[in-house]
Scaffold this motif. Sequence first.
Motif, PDB file in Angstrom:
ATOM      1  N   PRO A  10      -1.314   4.228   1.815  1.00 39.90           N
ATOM      2  CA  PRO A  10      -2.187   5.089   0.874  1.00 39.90           C
ATOM      3  C   PRO A  10      -2.807   4.016  -0.186  1.00 39.90           C
ATOM      4  O   PRO A  10      -2.112   3.134  -0.679  1.00 39.90           O
ATOM      5  N   GLU A  11      -3.839   4.464  -0.464  1.00 38.45           N
ATOM      6  CA  GLU A  11      -4.615   3.559  -1.550  1.00 38.45           C
ATOM      7  C   GLU A  11      -4.200   3.894  -2.915  1.00 38.45           C
ATOM      8  O   GLU A  11      -4.457   3.047  -3.794  1.00 38.45           O
ATOM      9  N   LYS A  12      -3.319   5.196  -3.164  1.00 37.19           N
ATOM     10  CA  LYS A  12      -2.867   5.259  -4.538  1.00 37.19           C
ATOM     11  C   LYS A  12      -1.736   4.660  -4.894  1.00 37.19           C
ATOM     12  O   LYS A  12      -0.965   4.812  -5.947  1.00 37.19           O
ATOM     13  N   LEU A  13      -1.471   3.797  -3.861  1.00 34.07           N
ATOM     14  CA  LEU A  13      -0.107   3.057  -4.524  1.00 34.07           C
ATOM     15  C   LEU A  13      -0.292   2.176  -5.587  1.00 34.07           C
ATOM     16  O   LEU A  13      -1.239   1.571  -5.782  1.00 34.07           O
ATOM     17  N   SER A  14       0.648   1.946  -6.470  1.00 30.23           N
ATOM     18  CA  SER A  14       0.464   0.996  -7.614  1.00 30.23           C
ATOM     19  C   SER A  14       0.158  -0.283  -7.207  1.00 30.23           C
ATOM     20  O   SER A  14       0.687  -0.686  -6.047  1.00 30.23           O
ATOM     21  N   LYS A  15      -0.493  -1.088  -7.967  1.00 32.49           N
ATOM     22  CA  LYS A  15      -0.881  -2.517  -7.491  1.00 32.49           C
ATOM     23  C   LYS A  15       0.445  -3.372  -7.368  1.00 32.49           C
ATOM     24  O   LYS A  15       0.330  -4.027  -6.395  1.00 32.49           O
ATOM     25  N   PRO A  48      11.082   4.410  -6.139  1.00 31.55           N
ATOM     26  CA  PRO A  48      11.228   5.903  -5.730  1.00 31.55           C
ATOM     27  C   PRO A  48       9.881   6.605  -5.566  1.00 31.55           C
ATOM     28  O   PRO A  48       9.708   7.049  -4.455  1.00 31.55           O
ATOM     29  N   LYS A  49       9.027   6.252  -6.592  1.00 32.39           N
ATOM     30  CA  LYS A  49       7.487   6.914  -6.372  1.00 32.39           C
ATOM     31  C   LYS A  49       6.816   6.502  -5.250  1.00 32.39           C
ATOM     32  O   LYS A  49       6.167   7.218  -4.549  1.00 32.39           O
ATOM     33  N   THR A  50       6.831   5.172  -5.190  1.00 32.61           N
ATOM     34  CA  THR A  50       6.177   4.412  -4.067  1.00 32.61           C
ATOM     35  C   THR A  50       6.809   5.036  -2.624  1.00 32.61           C
ATOM     36  O   THR A  50       6.055   5.224  -1.600  1.00 32.61           O
TER      37      THR A  50
END
Length: 67
Positions: A10-15, A48-50
């Motif tokens: 997913p492109e929305k993952l944090s850096k 957890p968000k990832t």
Amino acid sequence: MNQAIESDLPEKLSKPAQQALANAGYSRLEQLAALKEADLLQLHGLGPKTIRQLRQALADKGLAFAE
């Protein structure tokens, strides 16, 4: 030399999460399906968000984390 690796993560993952996965050699959801969530949580930068984002991305492709 930084070569672009084809990724379906997913492109929305944090850096930090993207970097942690790349450093561990993961660029495809199929690779992550062989792992347990707890294994990924050991990577610095993943939380957890990832895991929720990756779980959804896996489900969208008919995949899931290993039990």
